[in-house]
Design a protein around this motif. Structure first.
Motif, PDB file in Angstrom:
ATOM      1  N   GLU A  11       0.819  -1.193   0.000  1.00 38.29           N
ATOM      2  CA  GLU A  11       0.000   0.000   0.000  1.00 38.29           C
ATOM      3  C   GLU A  11       0.857   1.248   0.000  1.00 38.29           C
ATOM      4  O   GLU A  11       0.565   2.233  -0.698  1.00 38.29           O
ATOM      5  CB  GLU A  11      -0.911   0.000   1.236  1.00 38.29           C
ATOM      6  CG  GLU A  11      -1.868   1.185   1.256  1.00 38.29           C
ATOM      7  CD  GLU A  11      -2.804   1.169   2.467  1.00 38.29           C
ATOM      8  OE1 GLU A  11      -3.508   2.171   2.657  1.00 38.29           O
ATOM      9  OE2 GLU A  11      -2.793   0.141   3.192  1.00 38.29           O
ATOM     10  N   LEU A  12       1.965   1.223   0.780  1.00 37.01           N
ATOM     11  CA  LEU A  12       2.860   2.373   0.812  1.00 37.01           C
ATOM     12  C   LEU A  12       3.469   2.626  -0.567  1.00 37.01           C
ATOM     13  O   LEU A  12       3.525   3.766  -1.042  1.00 37.01           O
ATOM     14  CB  LEU A  12       3.967   2.163   1.842  1.00 37.01           C
ATOM     15  CG  LEU A  12       5.003   3.297   1.938  1.00 37.01           C
ATOM     16  CD1 LEU A  12       4.341   4.621   2.320  1.00 37.01           C
ATOM     17  CD2 LEU A  12       6.101   2.921   2.929  1.00 37.01           C
ATOM     18  N   THR A  13       3.862   1.563  -1.182  1.00 40.29           N
ATOM     19  CA  THR A  13       4.447   1.696  -2.522  1.00 40.29           C
ATOM     20  C   THR A  13       3.414   2.248  -3.493  1.00 40.29           C
ATOM     21  O   THR A  13       3.722   3.103  -4.341  1.00 40.29           O
ATOM     22  CB  THR A  13       4.964   0.333  -3.028  1.00 40.29           C
ATOM     23  OG1 THR A  13       5.931  -0.177  -2.098  1.00 40.29           O
ATOM     24  CG2 THR A  13       5.585   0.455  -4.398  1.00 40.29           C
ATOM     25  N   GLN A  14       2.186   1.804  -3.366  1.00 42.81           N
ATOM     26  CA  GLN A  14       1.140   2.291  -4.253  1.00 42.81           C
ATOM     27  C   GLN A  14       0.882   3.766  -4.021  1.00 42.81           C
ATOM     28  O   GLN A  14       0.667   4.532  -4.966  1.00 42.81           O
ATOM     29  CB  GLN A  14      -0.145   1.487  -4.021  1.00 42.81           C
ATOM     30  CG  GLN A  14      -1.291   1.870  -4.950  1.00 42.81           C
ATOM     31  CD  GLN A  14      -0.968   1.620  -6.423  1.00 42.81           C
ATOM     32  OE1 GLN A  14      -0.489   0.544  -6.749  1.00 42.81           O
ATOM     33  NE2 GLN A  14      -1.238   2.597  -7.267  1.00 42.81           N
ATOM     34  N   LEU A  19       1.436   9.382  -5.838  1.00 42.95           N
ATOM     35  CA  LEU A  19       1.918  10.741  -5.635  1.00 42.95           C
ATOM     36  C   LEU A  19       2.817  11.189  -6.794  1.00 42.95           C
ATOM     37  O   LEU A  19       2.705  12.290  -7.312  1.00 42.95           O
ATOM     38  CB  LEU A  19       2.684  10.837  -4.317  1.00 42.95           C
ATOM     39  CG  LEU A  19       1.828  10.796  -3.039  1.00 42.95           C
ATOM     40  CD1 LEU A  19       2.713  10.732  -1.795  1.00 42.95           C
ATOM     41  CD2 LEU A  19       0.928  12.045  -2.959  1.00 42.95           C
ATOM     42  N   LEU A  20       3.717  10.285  -7.200  1.00 39.71           N
ATOM     43  CA  LEU A  20       4.640  10.644  -8.287  1.00 39.71           C
ATOM     44  C   LEU A  20       3.905  10.811  -9.603  1.00 39.71           C
ATOM     45  O   LEU A  20       4.137  11.768 -10.353  1.00 39.71           O
ATOM     46  CB  LEU A  20       5.729   9.564  -8.442  1.00 39.71           C
ATOM     47  CG  LEU A  20       6.776   9.499  -7.324  1.00 39.71           C
ATOM     48  CD1 LEU A  20       7.722   8.319  -7.544  1.00 39.71           C
ATOM     49  CD2 LEU A  20       7.564  10.805  -7.260  1.00 39.71           C
ATOM     50  N   GLU A  21       3.005   9.928  -9.881  1.00 37.57           N
ATOM     51  CA  GLU A  21       2.310   9.988 -11.155  1.00 37.57           C
ATOM     52  C   GLU A  21       1.266  11.086 -11.197  1.00 37.57           C
ATOM     53  O   GLU A  21       0.745  11.411 -12.271  1.00 37.57           O
ATOM     54  CB  GLU A  21       1.669   8.627 -11.453  1.00 37.57           C
ATOM     55  CG  GLU A  21       2.696   7.524 -11.669  1.00 37.57           C
ATOM     56  CD  GLU A  21       2.058   6.182 -11.965  1.00 37.57           C
ATOM     57  OE1 GLU A  21       0.809   6.094 -11.908  1.00 37.57           O
ATOM     58  OE2 GLU A  21       2.799   5.215 -12.273  1.00 37.57           O
ATOM     59  N   GLN A  23       2.044  14.096 -10.348  1.00 35.78           N
ATOM     60  CA  GLN A  23       2.758  15.336 -10.574  1.00 35.78           C
ATOM     61  C   GLN A  23       2.926  15.547 -12.084  1.00 35.78           C
ATOM     62  O   GLN A  23       3.656  14.813 -12.747  1.00 35.78           O
ATOM     63  CB  GLN A  23       4.139  15.299  -9.898  1.00 35.78           C
ATOM     64  CG  GLN A  23       4.077  15.051  -8.407  1.00 35.78           C
ATOM     65  CD  GLN A  23       3.331  16.138  -7.677  1.00 35.78           C
ATOM     66  OE1 GLN A  23       3.513  17.348  -7.952  1.00 35.78           O
ATOM     67  NE2 GLN A  23       2.471  15.756  -6.733  1.00 35.78           N
ATOM     68  N   PRO A  24       2.280  16.559 -12.670  1.00 39.46           N
ATOM     69  CA  PRO A  24       2.361  16.779 -14.125  1.00 39.46           C
ATOM     70  C   PRO A  24       3.777  16.987 -14.616  1.00 39.46           C
ATOM     71  O   PRO A  24       4.142  16.526 -15.696  1.00 39.46           O
ATOM     72  CB  PRO A  24       1.488  18.009 -14.343  1.00 39.46           C
ATOM     73  CG  PRO A  24       0.588  18.064 -13.163  1.00 39.46           C
ATOM     74  CD  PRO A  24       1.386  17.520 -12.012  1.00 39.46           C
ATOM     75  N   GLU A  25       4.620  17.658 -13.816  1.00 41.13           N
ATOM     76  CA  GLU A  25       5.969  17.951 -14.273  1.00 41.13           C
ATOM     77  C   GLU A  25       6.846  16.705 -14.332  1.00 41.13           C
ATOM     78  O   GLU A  25       7.921  16.716 -14.926  1.00 41.13           O
ATOM     79  CB  GLU A  25       6.630  19.002 -13.368  1.00 41.13           C
ATOM     80  CG  GLU A  25       6.835  18.555 -11.938  1.00 41.13           C
ATOM     81  CD  GLU A  25       5.624  18.868 -11.052  1.00 41.13           C
ATOM     82  OE1 GLU A  25       5.795  18.878  -9.830  1.00 41.13           O
ATOM     83  OE2 GLU A  25       4.525  19.120 -11.612  1.00 41.13           O
ATOM     84  N   LEU A  26       6.368  15.595 -13.699  1.00 44.28           N
ATOM     85  CA  LEU A  26       7.132  14.344 -13.750  1.00 44.28           C
ATOM     86  C   LEU A  26       6.629  13.387 -14.829  1.00 44.28           C
ATOM     87  O   LEU A  26       7.201  12.313 -15.012  1.00 44.28           O
ATOM     88  CB  LEU A  26       7.084  13.632 -12.386  1.00 44.28           C
ATOM     89  CG  LEU A  26       7.716  14.374 -11.222  1.00 44.28           C
ATOM     90  CD1 LEU A  26       7.580  13.543  -9.936  1.00 44.28           C
ATOM     91  CD2 LEU A  26       9.190  14.671 -11.506  1.00 44.28           C
ATOM     92  N   GLN A  27       5.589  13.777 -15.554  1.00 44.09           N
ATOM     93  CA  GLN A  27       5.033  12.907 -16.595  1.00 44.09           C
ATOM     94  C   GLN A  27       5.576  13.235 -17.979  1.00 44.09           C
ATOM     95  O   GLN A  27       5.315  12.511 -18.942  1.00 44.09           O
ATOM     96  CB  GLN A  27       3.494  13.018 -16.592  1.00 44.09           C
ATOM     97  CG  GLN A  27       2.876  12.582 -15.286  1.00 44.09           C
ATOM     98  CD  GLN A  27       3.414  11.215 -14.833  1.00 44.09           C
ATOM     99  OE1 GLN A  27       3.272  10.236 -15.550  1.00 44.09           O
ATOM    100  NE2 GLN A  27       4.008  11.177 -13.648  1.00 44.09           N
ATOM    101  N   PHE A  28       6.320  14.307 -18.045  1.00 44.10           N
ATOM    102  CA  PHE A  28       7.034  14.608 -19.286  1.00 44.10           C
ATOM    103  C   PHE A  28       8.324  15.313 -18.910  1.00 44.10           C
ATOM    104  O   PHE A  28       8.351  16.530 -18.676  1.00 44.10           O
ATOM    105  CB  PHE A  28       6.196  15.482 -20.218  1.00 44.10           C
ATOM    106  CG  PHE A  28       6.870  15.732 -21.552  1.00 44.10           C
ATOM    107  CD1 PHE A  28       6.807  14.795 -22.578  1.00 44.10           C
ATOM    108  CD2 PHE A  28       7.592  16.906 -21.757  1.00 44.10           C
ATOM    109  CE1 PHE A  28       7.433  15.043 -23.788  1.00 44.10           C
ATOM    110  CE2 PHE A  28       8.221  17.145 -22.968  1.00 44.10           C
ATOM    111  CZ  PHE A  28       8.152  16.209 -23.996  1.00 44.10           C
ATOM    112  N   VAL A  29       9.366  14.487 -18.791  1.00 44.52           N
ATOM    113  CA  VAL A  29      10.658  15.034 -18.372  1.00 44.52           C
ATOM    114  C   VAL A  29      11.710  14.682 -19.414  1.00 44.52           C
ATOM    115  O   VAL A  29      11.622  13.661 -20.110  1.00 44.52           O
ATOM    116  CB  VAL A  29      11.080  14.492 -16.990  1.00 44.52           C
ATOM    117  CG1 VAL A  29      10.143  14.981 -15.912  1.00 44.52           C
ATOM    118  CG2 VAL A  29      11.138  12.976 -17.001  1.00 44.52           C
ATOM    119  N   ARG A  30      12.722  15.520 -19.519  1.00 46.61           N
ATOM    120  CA  ARG A  30      13.869  15.269 -20.390  1.00 46.61           C
ATOM    121  C   ARG A  30      15.089  15.225 -19.483  1.00 46.61           C
ATOM    122  O   ARG A  30      15.457  16.229 -18.878  1.00 46.61           O
ATOM    123  CB  ARG A  30      14.006  16.346 -21.451  1.00 46.61           C
ATOM    124  CG  ARG A  30      12.906  16.281 -22.516  1.00 46.61           C
ATOM    125  CD  ARG A  30      12.892  17.519 -23.401  1.00 46.61           C
ATOM    126  NE  ARG A  30      14.164  17.793 -24.034  1.00 46.61           N
ATOM    127  CZ  ARG A  30      14.585  17.218 -25.171  1.00 46.61           C
ATOM    128  NH1 ARG A  30      13.797  16.314 -25.774  1.00 46.61           N
ATOM    129  NH2 ARG A  30      15.745  17.527 -25.700  1.00 46.61           N
TER     130      ARG A  30
END
Length: 415
Positions: A11-14, A19-21, A23-30
């Motif tokens: 559950e913690l991992t989920q 939380l990470l997914e 974040q919009p700025e983490l869904q398209f990074v270079r």
């Protein structure tokens, strides 16, 4: 806030994943970094890490995205990876799910190199079937390289030691930097125009990908492909491969190895061959002389047999033999004729009317007609007869006729 709430690892991992997914700025990074620990699985997925200093980021490039990349980088290549951050729940780690890779520095060059390699391979420039074999004993070798580097010295040293009988031509060229491609192309064209060389070595020492870049140029590749003379490529170290290596008729791992490859037989081997050739040549000459001598003897014997004197001797002997056979035939014929004459004479003697005269008999001939009197019945009294004896004749007249069986009485009239 989790507070004092107790939750499981999954559950913690989920929650972290969510939380990470989120974040919009983490869904398209270079992300820029150096490729490390790259490996490909049978599924076609590509796993690697991006490293910057001591920090690493795990990455995955799925097959659906990898198949559209013209070139997959190698460990050590610097790239820009475009994708999204996510969490791999099984291992509890975050990673970059890559959608696209852009090589930087050497990586960009490698991508460019790979694209050119694929293009030229499709056109058949790398086809093994068109590659030519090298001359086994070249009389003239041309070398395309820098006259100032160690490569030219190394090639001369190897050839001086192994094969000092060859004529060596240097076609000087720039092997790095601006104008290197044009210089290499011009050197190859000059060698062909010269027309003496039977094989060409194009060589330079090792270096970085950028240092060797002139040998990856399409213009040089097409010039090597069109060269009328077999080309041996010896560019860089054993682990270095260039487009020139793929197009050339043969690739050597080093320039020194190229000098050995184009002279497969060293001086000791050639001297051994010459010694063997000399012995075999002497044996061949001896056999030819003996065969010629035997042939001359046969011709002499045939000439003697065909000579006029020999033929006259044969004809004379045949004439003597024919004369002998003729003498024997004549003798045999005469003997047979003589015996035949004797036989006929005996038969004639038996049949001759004069034969009995020798035994005391006589013949009576009618003097009037000249006919022999064969019977007493043909005789008349007074008939004049000529009596033939063996030694003469006598004339008489018939006084009396007494036929056989009449008792001795006379026949006819009395005189």
């Amino acid at each position: 806030m989790l507070g004092s709430e107790t939750i499981g690892v999954a559950e913690l991992t989920q929650r972290i994943k969510d939380l990470l997914e989120a974040q919009p700025e983490l869904q398209f990074v270079r992300v820029r970094g150096e490729i490390t620990n790259a490996r490909t699985y049978a599924s076609g997925h590509w796993y690697f890490s991006l490293r910057e200093g001591e920090v690493q980021l795990r990455c995955v490039l799925f097959r659906s995205a990898a198949q559209w990349l013209p070139y997959l980088p190698h460990d050590g290549d610097e790239v820009i990876a475009t994708g999204s951050i996510g969490v791999y729940e099984r291992d509890g780690v975050y990673q970059l799910y890559v959608d696209h890779l852009e090589p930087l520095g050497d990586g960009a060059l490698r991508q460019q190199l790979e694209l050119l390699k694929q293009k030229l391979e499709r056109e058949g420039l790398f086809d093994e079937a068109r590659k030519r074999s090298l001359p086994p004993l070249p009389r003239c070798i041309a070398v395309v390289t820098s006259p100032h580097g160690a490569v030219w010295h190394d090639i001369q040293s190897v050839l001086r030691r192994r094969y000092p009988y060859v004529h060596l031509i240097l076609a000087p060229a720039r092997v790095q930097g601006d104008g290197a491609v044009e210089s290499l192309v011009a050197a190859l064209q000059a060698i062909q125009a010269d027309g003496r060389a039977q094989v060409v070595i194009i060589a330079r020492g090792g270096g970085s990908l950028e240092d060797l870049w002139a040998f990856n140029d399409e213009r040089l590749a097409r010039t090597v492909f069109a060269c009328r003379i077999p080309v041996v490529s010896a560019v860089g170290h054993q682990t270095d491969w260039t487009i020139c290596d793929y197009v050339a008729d043969l690739r050597a791992p080093t320039p020194s190895a190229a000098a050995e490859i184009v002279t497969p037989y060293d001086r000791a081997t050639l001297l051994s061959w010459l010694h063997g050739f000399s012995e075999r040549l002497n044996e061949q000459i001896a056999r030819r002389v003996e065969a010629s001598r035997e042939h001359v003897n046969q011709l002499e014997h045939r000439l003697q047999r065909a000579a006029p004197r020999h033929r006259m001797d044969n004809l004379r002997q045949r004439l003597d033999q024919s004369a002998q056979r003729l003498d024997l035939a004549i003798t045999h014929h005469l003997l047979r004729a003589r015996n035949q004459v004797r036989t006929l004479a005996r038969e004639l003697e038996l049949l001759s009317p004069y034969g009995p005269l020798e035994r005391g008999y006589l013949l009576a001939e009618d003097m009037a007609s000249g006919n022999l009197v064969r019977s007493a019945n043909h005789v008349t009294i007074g008939q004049r007869l000529r009596l033939h004896f063996s030694d003469g004749t006598a004339e008489t007249s018939v006084q009396a006729v007494q036929p056989k069986g009449t008792g001795g009485g006379s026949h006819g009239r009395a005189p």
